[in-house]
Scaffold this motif. Sequence first.
Motif, PDB file in Angstrom:
ATOM      1  N   GLU A  37       0.715  -1.206  -0.124  1.00 32.10           N
ATOM      2  CA  GLU A  37       0.079  -0.187   0.118  1.00 32.10           C
ATOM      3  C   GLU A  37       0.882   1.143   0.041  1.00 32.10           C
ATOM      4  OE1 GLU A  37      -3.436  -0.329  -0.342  1.00 32.10           O
ATOM      5  OE2 GLU A  37      -3.258  -2.501  -0.035  1.00 32.10           O
ATOM      6  N   TYR A  38       0.234   2.393  -0.081  1.00 28.58           N
ATOM      7  CA  TYR A  38       0.953   3.872   0.187  1.00 28.58           C
ATOM      8  C   TYR A  38       2.011   3.484   1.620  1.00 28.58           C
ATOM      9  CZ  TYR A  38      -1.461   6.404  -3.458  1.00 28.58           C
ATOM     10  OH  TYR A  38      -1.851   6.746  -4.438  1.00 28.58           O
ATOM     11  N   ALA A  39       3.010   4.140   1.350  1.00 24.99           N
ATOM     12  CA  ALA A  39       3.903   4.392   2.480  1.00 24.99           C
ATOM     13  C   ALA A  39       4.317   2.902   2.836  1.00 24.99           C
ATOM     14  CB  ALA A  39       3.308   5.128   3.738  1.00 24.99           C
ATOM     15  N   GLU A  40       4.371   1.890   2.281  1.00 26.21           N
ATOM     16  CA  GLU A  40       4.559   0.463   2.494  1.00 26.21           C
ATOM     17  C   GLU A  40       5.599   0.048   1.631  1.00 26.21           C
ATOM     18  OE1 GLU A  40       2.435  -3.551   3.839  1.00 26.21           O
ATOM     19  OE2 GLU A  40       1.223  -2.094   2.597  1.00 26.21           O
ATOM     20  N   VAL A  93       6.920  12.955  -9.782  1.00 22.49           N
ATOM     21  CA  VAL A  93       7.610  13.441  -8.741  1.00 22.49           C
ATOM     22  C   VAL A  93       6.590  13.442  -7.343  1.00 22.49           C
ATOM     23  CG1 VAL A  93       9.002  15.007  -7.339  1.00 22.49           C
ATOM     24  CG2 VAL A  93       9.326  14.718  -9.658  1.00 22.49           C
ATOM     25  N   LEU A  94       5.429  14.327  -7.804  1.00 20.70           N
ATOM     26  CA  LEU A  94       4.378  14.469  -6.779  1.00 20.70           C
ATOM     27  C   LEU A  94       3.643  13.264  -6.578  1.00 20.70           C
ATOM     28  CD1 LEU A  94       2.874  17.989  -7.768  1.00 20.70           C
ATOM     29  CD2 LEU A  94       4.759  17.288  -6.178  1.00 20.70           C
ATOM     30  N   ASN A  95       3.582  12.319  -7.571  1.00 17.28           N
ATOM     31  CA  ASN A  95       2.770  10.927  -7.625  1.00 17.28           C
ATOM     32  C   ASN A  95       3.592  10.188  -6.407  1.00 17.28           C
ATOM     33  OD1 ASN A  95       0.742  11.610  -8.888  1.00 17.28           O
ATOM     34  ND2 ASN A  95       1.625  10.609 -10.843  1.00 17.28           N
ATOM     35  N   GLU A  96       4.894  10.246  -6.746  1.00 17.18           N
ATOM     36  CA  GLU A  96       5.831   9.405  -5.740  1.00 17.18           C
ATOM     37  C   GLU A  96       5.834   9.841  -4.357  1.00 17.18           C
ATOM     38  OE1 GLU A  96       8.024   6.183  -4.841  1.00 17.18           O
ATOM     39  OE2 GLU A  96       7.203   6.683  -6.696  1.00 17.18           O
ATOM     40  N   GLN A 116       4.758   7.468  -1.214  1.00 18.02           N
ATOM     41  CA  GLN A 116       5.797   7.292   0.046  1.00 18.02           C
ATOM     42  C   GLN A 116       5.231   7.864   1.417  1.00 18.02           C
ATOM     43  OE1 GLN A 116       8.506   5.516  -0.261  1.00 18.02           O
ATOM     44  NE2 GLN A 116       8.513   5.468  -2.582  1.00 18.02           N
ATOM     45  N   TYR A 117       4.281   8.593   1.391  1.00 15.79           N
ATOM     46  CA  TYR A 117       3.785   9.176   2.518  1.00 15.79           C
ATOM     47  C   TYR A 117       2.304   8.872   2.667  1.00 15.79           C
ATOM     48  CZ  TYR A 117       8.287  11.780   3.488  1.00 15.79           C
ATOM     49  OH  TYR A 117       9.639  12.000   3.638  1.00 15.79           O
ATOM     50  N   ASN A 118       1.626   8.322   1.864  1.00 13.66           N
ATOM     51  CA  ASN A 118       0.022   8.157   2.091  1.00 13.66           C
ATOM     52  C   ASN A 118      -0.430   9.303   2.396  1.00 13.66           C
ATOM     53  OD1 ASN A 118      -2.287   6.785   2.138  1.00 13.66           O
ATOM     54  ND2 ASN A 118      -2.069   6.126   4.287  1.00 13.66           N
ATOM     55  N   ILE A 119      -0.406  10.552   1.627  1.00 15.03           N
ATOM     56  CA  ILE A 119      -0.880  11.743   1.868  1.00 15.03           C
ATOM     57  C   ILE A 119      -1.559  12.260   0.616  1.00 15.03           C
ATOM     58  CG2 ILE A 119       0.977  12.983   1.298  1.00 15.03           C
ATOM     59  CD1 ILE A 119       0.403  14.895   3.565  1.00 15.03           C
ATOM     60  N   GLU A 169      -1.858  20.054   6.061  1.00  9.25           N
ATOM     61  CA  GLU A 169      -2.749  20.219   6.847  1.00  9.25           C
ATOM     62  C   GLU A 169      -2.994  18.792   6.974  1.00  9.25           C
ATOM     63  OE1 GLU A 169      -6.183  22.605   5.920  1.00  9.25           O
ATOM     64  OE2 GLU A 169      -5.016  24.471   5.734  1.00  9.25           O
ATOM     65  N   LYS A 170      -2.891  18.312   8.275  1.00  6.25           N
ATOM     66  CA  LYS A 170      -3.191  16.738   8.633  1.00  6.25           C
ATOM     67  C   LYS A 170      -2.808  15.774   7.406  1.00  6.25           C
ATOM     68  CE  LYS A 170      -7.132  17.913  11.616  1.00  6.25           C
ATOM     69  NZ  LYS A 170      -8.433  17.646  11.700  1.00  6.25           N
ATOM     70  N   ASN A 171      -3.683  15.112   6.666  1.00  6.16           N
ATOM     71  CA  ASN A 171      -3.328  14.290   5.725  1.00  6.16           C
ATOM     72  C   ASN A 171      -3.703  14.659   4.182  1.00  6.16           C
ATOM     73  OD1 ASN A 171      -2.365  11.620   5.152  1.00  6.16           O
ATOM     74  ND2 ASN A 171      -4.088  10.738   4.675  1.00  6.16           N
ATOM     75  N   LYS A 172      -3.060  16.152   4.209  1.00  7.05           N
ATOM     76  CA  LYS A 172      -3.184  16.611   2.640  1.00  7.05           C
ATOM     77  C   LYS A 172      -2.269  17.966   2.587  1.00  7.05           C
ATOM     78  CE  LYS A 172      -6.773  19.603   2.017  1.00  7.05           C
ATOM     79  NZ  LYS A 172      -7.959  20.054   1.770  1.00  7.05           N
TER      80      LYS A 172
END
Length: 303
Positions: free
Chosen positions: A103-106, A241-244, A248-251, A291-294
């Motif tokens: 998954e993301y960040a995994e 780059v932004l997709n990666e 990596q951060y699940n954000i 902000e939080k997860n965004k």
Amino acid sequence: MQENYLAKWLNNELSEEELAAFKRSEEYASYQKIVSAADALEAPSFDMEKALGDLKARPITSEAKVIKMRPAQYLLRIAAAVTVLFALTFFYISSLNETVSTEYAERTEVVLPDASEVILNAESELSYSERKWDTERALSLEGEAFFKVAKGKKFTVTTDLGTVSVLGTQFNVESRKGFFEVTCYEGLVSVNFQGKEEKLPAGTSFLVVNKRVVETEAPLTSEPSWINNESSFKSIPLTYVLNEFQRQYNIKVETSNVDLSQLFTGTFSNTNINLALQSISTPSQISYTLEKNKVLFYAEKAP
């Protein structure tokens, strides 16, 4: 007329006064016609004794059919059917592919049946048949993975954008929407893209962005940077780059008034989000709010 006059009349039970009154009623004439018509009907003659004699004299032309059961043969058929069912079930289960995903960040590591090693990056998936591995070292990949292939028969990685084949080597494959890159770190790699084959010796890469082959520089390290928790790019459109970063951060990443086609060269940390945001925004000359997860990336002139 009383309701019971009709029944008494049919049974000849009316008195003279009742009969006289019944004959004067309007219904009497109709009932009289019905009785007269019924009396004129004759039932067909039927000789019971003759019918019984005919039945006894009739020859028996057929015997009752008897279905002979053969228990042993019946059970053998059931056993054969059950055996076939189990065999088909076993074949189906054994032919299923092994699937590993992240998954993301995994990130995860996989050891294949021949001791080959695979490190799977975030939001990636690989699948292979363990049952067929001895005869065919082949797997499919969606996303990114670094391979350390044990020497042996041909080893094939199939993606939606291209196919990679080796014998024994170390290489990295990334296949995502609009992006396909193969880098060889050891040995020799064969890349098949749109029917054309490219041979990659150690220290070379093959890159496709938006279906176009792009010239790329040789890697400066012995393994991909993401293995060491960094994501590096050389003249890559900012959108990838932004997709990666998002993987990596699940954000959730949003942009405003940002040129996503501008080329980015640089590296960001996969473990420190604030440092990563600065590493992306500064060379791209954009700002961000977290902000939080965004996170929102925006150009300076954006409101």
